[in-house]
Design a protein around this motif. Structure first.
Motif: not given
Lengths: 392, 602
Positions: B444-449
């Motif tokens: 899984l790849k996410y952009d997260v604050p």
């Protein structure tokens, strides 16, 4: 503020540690002695008293025989002891002389004898009039004996009579306590002490609670009981003059007021404390060690605490606030100065929340304040306390 | 040593996959240390590192190995920091190598850190030898793991070595493979000096010690050298290698790895990734990849007892001495008094520092909720950095608040994907990749604050995946967000230290959660304590700690005077462990409420 005792005189406390049997809640220094007070004990007390011998002799205006069970001494021995002490000290004719008495030691003959010996005030350990509560406290005398003892004492001419009552005992409902207090208030007593039970570690009652066999009332319930007692006694003409003490006018314990208001006291007997000539010390809590201390002489002992003016001031605040007369504002102002606090700022929330009032330049705790006195005191004491106390 | 006989390599692995044990075996096989010294895992310096199973400081050990071809080789084993906050340091350590052993646990398989570090190694053009470790375990599936390395990382793992460092299986194969399969360093020993700094620390006797890989030329004792990025010049006071005991040498040449001491006293004057050269004959350009690393996570640290302030300052100084990525500066809070705003590389770095302060320096601390470095665009068009939420400019002056984002990579067993998608959603994540790396492994790849992962994210990830998910992240730029400042008021007084910046959508639930948690953490006391969570003038939630009703010593006569004083002293001491806010006392625990709410919400 009214002076309850003569600052030029001292109060004399005599500890008689012997009991016929031991109660599980008590953590005073006491020794089980079914045969009564051992012969020779009084002689040691007199020997100890002689250490305080002065010319002219010290003036004594209150004497308190506490214990243990000092009434185990019996009138004759008590009379002789008082007479001997009177040779060391000058016990004033107006002195308040209190004897703690267990109900079962009270009868017509003993009462007459004690009066003859000079006792002016009896403090009778009633604790409760509820059988279940007496059982939890391991008190031997049934309620009827306690009531009879008080009535008999009043009839025999004791004007100053006090009874001890316990609140916050496991199994004690609020109704039980109120009933006990109401019934006692109808008797010819001029003083009542109502102690909420402090569990002392290692006592059998503490162990029973720790093991879960008994449950103590919660703080909220205990607070309700405290307020209920306050209400009942106030209605019946008692003044709530100390956290746990109530008196009709003229009935306050002058001897105990010395402790709270910083008067000088001399303690005789094992575990007895003295606050005398700027020193504070306690006798050993062991018959043998105390005997050795008496034999070796030397008062005050080397480990006595030196009471600096700062310490005396703190004590006047800490212990003075236990009494309805409260503590002097100047003492508080001086205390606040230690960490640069303004009296107005510190006191305002206490007054606003009804914990205290200011009257006659004194801070006096209300009944809510009494209930919270430890919190009030830790709030009032400087943040650095006790570390910043100047060393003697 | 001539270039062809040198091998510079690292061991890259996920935590607990056996990096340290394998390092120890290599040291043992090259007789670098005696058996008695082997008692302790050699490369892990600090107790805390051992306890957490991570290596914080990188080291380089020079070892002599006589290969089956009869030649003696110089091995430089370069250790890499093993946790997610130290990506840049890892990349510099890898850049100093020519090859790497990729160690994967035969029963655990590929994890996020394996992946992240393997990619870093690939980025640095390193030759990689896969090592499947712990094959002695009953649950070992070495063939499956080989397959996984190929599928998930995309490396050819046909030459993987099956090993058990613990049981000393496969060690000689590994040593031979290092000689045969890893390339020797290249470099021109006659070119101008170019030496890349990949680690540094403070030694109380020698000052700052730097580890360097000489790329070109040679560096010798007593010469003058210059930092190419930072500019300052110093004399070479000492030069040497670790065997692992320090051994002084006169010269380090291209291809070699060793330590350099320049008489620098402050570790912050040295930047990892900088290049040393000779001022008289400088290299044409510095070694590529240099970055000035800035702390990303900030928290206020305050002594519970104000009189501990000098002790806290001394302790922070000592930690900073040895940690070039840790910064702090004095800060004053209305509620907490005098303290320090501290900056960390990431959340794990922060935890480690806080733990060391409490454990090694025995300090009782209150820590504010950590936050990231925000960028505020004001109406005048200027962008200002905000590292402390209570310093956020007034609302009317703000045009836009921007927050840093992290690219987060997670590898998980497929069965936990549902839990993790939910976690990312709660943390405002945007999915950028969802990929079945193998039948039962999902990437899984996410952009997260970044702010959403600095508190209690890693632990939640582990819990929600029963330990079967692993993560790695990299900070990647700022984005504008609908962010607001949430204030906490105690008895109508704003407690500056409890303010924090939150996404508008989460202000309400977080405000409620904090007010409730704080109520639980604050003991009943003399006065009522009213806790409010507020967004500007709007109160979101209000909780009340009712006053205590009874705290009194019933009996107090002659002998009780001392007892009463002692009890009061004890109660007073207890209160000193709390912070005074107005007329009420707030325990440390209540300040931690902010840290505790996120887990409960999930």
């Amino acid at each position: 503020m009214k002076a309850w005792f003569d600052a030029a005189a001292v109060g004399l406390y005599v500890h008689v540690p012997f009991c016929a049997s031991l109660c599980g809640y008590c953590d005073f220094f006491r020794v089980e002695s079914p045969g009564g007070v051992p012969v020779g004990f009084e002689a040691l007390l007199v020997e100890e008293a002689a250490l305080f011998g002065e010319t002219p002799p010290l003036q004594v205006d209150t004497v308190f025989f506490g214990g243990g069970t000092p009434s185990l001494l019996g009138p004759d021995r008590l009379g002789r002891l008082l007479a001997e002490l009177g040779r060391v000290f000058e016990i004033r004719p107006s002195a308040e002389i209190t004897l703690e008495a267990n109900p079962e030691t009270v009868n017509e003959a003993s009462l007459a004898g004690w009066r003859q010996a000079g006792v002016t005030r009896l403090s009778i350990g009633v604790q409760s009039l509820t059988p279940g509560v007496l059982a939890a406290l391991e008190r031997r005398a049934p309620a009827a004996t306690a009531l009879a003892a008080v009535e008999l004492a009043a009839r025999s001419g004791f004007k100053h009579l006090s009874a001890d009552v316990m609140s916050g005992v496991p199994g004690q409902g609020g109704g039980d306590l109120e009933d006990t207090v109401e019934r006692l208030a109808e008797l010819p007593l001029d003083h009542l002490s109502v102690y909420s039970l402090d569990l002392h570690p290692k006592t059998p009652l503490w162990e029973a609670v720790a093991a879960g066999n008994l449950t103590l009332p919660g703080d909220d319930e205990a607070a309700d009981q405290f307020l209920a007692v306050h209400g009942i006694l106030q209605q019946r003409g008692f003044e709530h003059y100390e956290v746990s003490n109530y008196a009709r006018p003229g009935g306050r314990s002058r001897h105990n007021l010395r402790y709270w208001q910083g008067g000088q006291t001399v303690g005789l007997g094992p575990s007895a404390w003295s606050r005398f000539k700027g020193r504070l010390w306690g006798n050993p809590r062991s018959l043998d060690a105390w005997t050795r201390r008496v034999r070796e002489g030397g008062t005050p002992p080397g480990d006595a605490e030196r009471l600096t003016p700062e310490r005396e001031r703190e004590d006047r605040v800490i212990f003075g606030l236990r009494v309805s007369d409260g503590a002097g504002l100047q003492d508080l102002i001086d205390l606040f100065a230690v960490d640069q606090r303004e009296a107005d700022v510190v006191l305002k929330p206490l007054l606003a929340h009804g914990y205290a009032v200011v009257e006659d330049s004194r801070l006096k705790l209300t009944v809510q304040g009494f209930l919270m006195s430890n919190e009030v005191l830790t709030y009032l004491l400087p943040r650095s306390w006790p570390r910043a106390r100047p060393e003697a | 040593m001539e270039l062809s006989r040198i091998r510079n390599f690292s061991i890259i692995a996920h935590i607990d996959h056996g990096k340290t044990t394998l390092s120890d075996r290599i040291l043992e096989a090259t007789h670098a240390v005696s058996d008695r010294e082997m008692m302790a895992q050699f490369l892990d310096g600090m107790d805390l590192e051992r306890e957490r199973g991570i290596t914080i400081k990188a080291h380089a050990v020079s070892l002599h190995y006589t290969a089956k071809d009869g030649h003696e080789y110089l091995f430089n084993l370069i250790d890499t920091p093993g946790h997610v906050d130290f990506n840049y340091e890892v990349s510099r350590a890898l850049a100093s190598c020519d090859g790497a052993l990729l160690v994967v646990d035969a029963s655990q398989g590929v994890e996020a850190q394996t992946l992240a570090n393997a990619y870093l190694a690939v980025d640095e053009d390193l030759e990689i030898i896969p090592v499947i470790n712990k094959i002695d375990l009953p649950s070992a599936q070495p063939e499956h793991v080989v397959h996984e390395i190929e599928e998930v990382i995309g490396l050819d793992a046909s030459g993987a070595i099956f090993a058990s460092a613990k049981e000393r299986i496969g060690i000689s194969e590994i040593l031979e493979a290092i000689v045969e399969r890893l390339p020797a360093p290249t470099g021109d020993r006659d070119a101008p000096l170019k030496a890349m700094i990949f680690d540094s620390w403070y030694d109380s006797y020698r000052g700052v010690v730097m580890l360097v890989r000489v790329i070109d030329g040679r560096i010798s004792l007593k010469e003058k050298v210059r930092f190419m990025n930072q500019g300052s010049e110093h004399d070479v006071e000492n030069l040497g290698i670790f065997t692992p005991k320090p051994l002084q040498v006169k010269t380090l040449e291209a291809g070699e790895v060793g330590f350099v001491i320049l008489g620098i006293k402050d570790v912050h004057e040295v930047s990892i990734g900088d290049t040393l050269t000779h001022p008289g004959r400088p290299a044409a350009e510095a070694f590529p990849g240099f970055k000035q690393i800035k702390p990303m996570v900030f928290a206020g640290l305050y002594p519970v007892d104000a009189s501990d302030y000098p002790d806290l300052r001394d302790a922070l100084e000592k930690l900073r001495l040895n940690d070039s990525s840790f910064v702090f500066e004095p800060e004053t809070s209305e509620a907490l008094g005098f303290g320090f705003r501290c900056g960390f590389l990431g959340f794990l770095h922060m935890e480690i520092i806080q733990e060391r302060l409490e454990r090694e320096f025995n300090l009782d601390l209150i820590s504010t909720a950590p936050n990231v470095r925000y960028q505020v665009l004001n109406k005048k068009g200027d962008v200002v950095d905000v590292e402390n939420p209570s310093k956020l400019p007034p609302l009317m002056e703000i045009e836009e608040i921007r927050e840093p984002y992290a690219a987060v990579t997670v590898l998980t067993r497929a069965e936990y994907v549902g839990n993790l998608l939910k976690l990312f959603e709660e943390r405002r994540g945007t999915q950028t990749q969802f990929h079945y790396a193998s039948k039962d492994t999902v990437l899984l790849k996410y952009d997260v604050p970044l702010n959403e992962i600095i508190v209690d994210f890693y632990d939640r990830l582990k819990t929600l995946s029963r330990g079967y998910a692993s993560m790695d992240y990299q900070v990647e730029g700022y984005r504008a967000g609908d962010l607001v400042k949430l204030d906490i008021l105690v008895n109508t007084k704003q407690v500056d230290a409890l303010s924090f910046i939150v996404h508008r959508s989460q202000a309400d639930p977080k405000g409620r959660a904090i007010a409730t948690k704080m109520k639980e953490a604050i003991p009943r006391q003399l006065f009522e304590v009213v806790i409010q969570a507020a967004l500007g003038a709007k109160i979101i939630c209000r909780t009340v700690v009712k006053p205590l009703r009874k705290n009194v010593i019933a009996k107090c006569y002659g002998g009780d005077i001392s007892r009463k004083r002692k009890l009061l002293e004890k109660q007073k001491e207890g209160k000193k462990r709390m912070k005074q806010v107005g007329e009420v006392q707030i325990p440390q625990e209540a300040f931690l409420s902010i840290l505790r709410i996120q887990g409960d919400q999930d």
